[in-house]
Motif scaffolding. Structure first.
Motif, PDB file in Angstrom:
ATOM      1  N   HIS A  87      -5.958  -7.188  13.171  1.00  0.00           N
ATOM      2  CA  HIS A  87      -7.271  -6.825  12.633  1.00  0.00           C
ATOM      3  C   HIS A  87      -8.093  -6.065  13.675  1.00  0.00           C
ATOM      4  N   ALA A  90      -6.873  -2.483  13.912  1.00  0.00           N
ATOM      5  CA  ALA A  90      -7.279  -1.681  12.747  1.00  0.00           C
ATOM      6  C   ALA A  90      -8.760  -1.326  12.833  1.00  0.00           C
ATOM      7  N   ARG A  91      -9.580  -2.299  13.182  1.00  0.00           N
ATOM      8  CA  ARG A  91     -11.021  -2.058  13.308  1.00  0.00           C
ATOM      9  C   ARG A  91     -11.306  -1.037  14.425  1.00  0.00           C
ATOM     10  N   HIS A  93      -9.275   1.283  15.519  1.00  0.00           N
ATOM     11  CA  HIS A  93      -8.811   2.604  15.079  1.00  0.00           C
ATOM     12  C   HIS A  93      -9.844   3.255  14.167  1.00  0.00           C
ATOM     13  N   TRP A 133       0.133  -0.373  19.329  1.00  0.00           N
ATOM     14  CA  TRP A 133       0.332  -0.700  17.916  1.00  0.00           C
ATOM     15  C   TRP A 133       1.677  -1.391  17.700  1.00  0.00           C
ATOM     16  N   VAL A 157       1.001   1.897   8.690  1.00  0.00           N
ATOM     17  CA  VAL A 157      -0.355   1.436   8.991  1.00  0.00           C
ATOM     18  C   VAL A 157      -1.187   2.562   9.609  1.00  0.00           C
ATOM     19  N   LEU A 161      -4.538   4.348   8.029  1.00  0.00           N
ATOM     20  CA  LEU A 161      -5.797   4.362   8.774  1.00  0.00           C
ATOM     21  C   LEU A 161      -6.251   5.788   9.072  1.00  0.00           C
ATOM     22  N   ALA A 180     -11.314  -2.532   7.544  1.00  0.00           N
ATOM     23  CA  ALA A 180     -10.170  -2.979   8.341  1.00  0.00           C
ATOM     24  C   ALA A 180      -9.592  -4.262   7.757  1.00  0.00           C
ATOM     25  N   LEU A 183      -7.728  -3.410   4.458  1.00  0.00           N
ATOM     26  CA  LEU A 183      -6.484  -2.669   4.677  1.00  0.00           C
ATOM     27  C   LEU A 183      -5.399  -3.566   5.267  1.00  0.00           C
ATOM     28  N   ILE A 184      -5.771  -4.405   6.234  1.00  0.00           N
ATOM     29  CA  ILE A 184      -4.787  -5.314   6.828  1.00  0.00           C
ATOM     30  C   ILE A 184      -4.368  -6.370   5.800  1.00  0.00           C
TER      31      ILE A 184
END
Length: 196
Positions: A87, A90-91, A93, A133, A157, A161, A180, A183-184
């Motif tokens: 998480h 993703a956040r 990114h 990643w 992923v 993103l 995020a 999406l995750i």
């Protein structure tokens, strides 16, 4: 590194160049256009950069360094669980894409315009970011949080993103944190595979 390379003026010129490359494309952007947008004479541009190729390299380098720094910081500050790390990445990114959008659009769509020397100069930064990643995804796979091939999952992923630069509206209903999370949530299993 020459002092001029880290000067505030060069950073500002790099930011303006990123915006021009997004608006016009690298190939269609001329040195004259860049100089005009920057409010300087064409010849003055060469006090800061050798040529247009070096400007492109500077845009991508700065954007990738920022992405790497934000990602490393996010990992250092999150809880150490595989889910929290996934998480956080993703956040981070999304935060990078949304706060430094132009540099990242240029990196995504104009990488192929780099000459061989520039690619060799930048490849270690891109590899370092992708390695973060892959490490986080490998941990999530091992924990049963997600399933699939590590390489394919990381490409999937990052692709999802990266595509958000095309459609996400920061002023819309979802914050980067919420986006995020959603999406995750789409790629993670509801419970560890071994517990089913």
């Amino acid at each position: 590194m020459n002092v001029v390379n880290v000067s505030p003026r060069r950073k500002e010129l790099t930011r303006v160049a990123a915006q021009m490359f997004v608006q016009e494309g690298f190939d269609r952007t001329t040195v004259r256009m860049l100089a005009q947008e920057m409010g300087i004479k064409s010849g003055s541009l060469f006090h800061h950069f050798r040529d247009k190729q070096e400007i492109l390299c500077a845009v991508i380098e700065e954007g990738t360094q920022n992405a790497l720094a934000i990602a490393r910081d996010a990992l250092a500050q999150c809880a150490g669980t595989p889910e929290a790390r996934l998480h956080a990445m993703a956040r981070a990114h999304l935060e990078t894409l949304l706060t430094d959008r132009n540099a990242h659009v240029v990196a995504l769509y104009e990488w192929r315009r780099l000459d061989e020397a520039s690619r060799e100069h930048l490849i270690h930064l891109r590899d370092a970011y992708e390695a973060l990643w892959q490490m986080v995804i490998a941990d999530a796979l091992e924990a049963g949080l997600i399933r699939g091939d590590k390489f394919l999952v990381s490409r999937f992923v990052l692709g999802a993103l990266n595509w958000t630069v095309r459609w996400y509206d920061p002023a819309g209903s979802r914050s980067p944190e919420e986006l995020a999370h959603e999406l995750i949530g789409m790629i993670t299993l509801p419970e560890p595979a071994h517990a089913r």
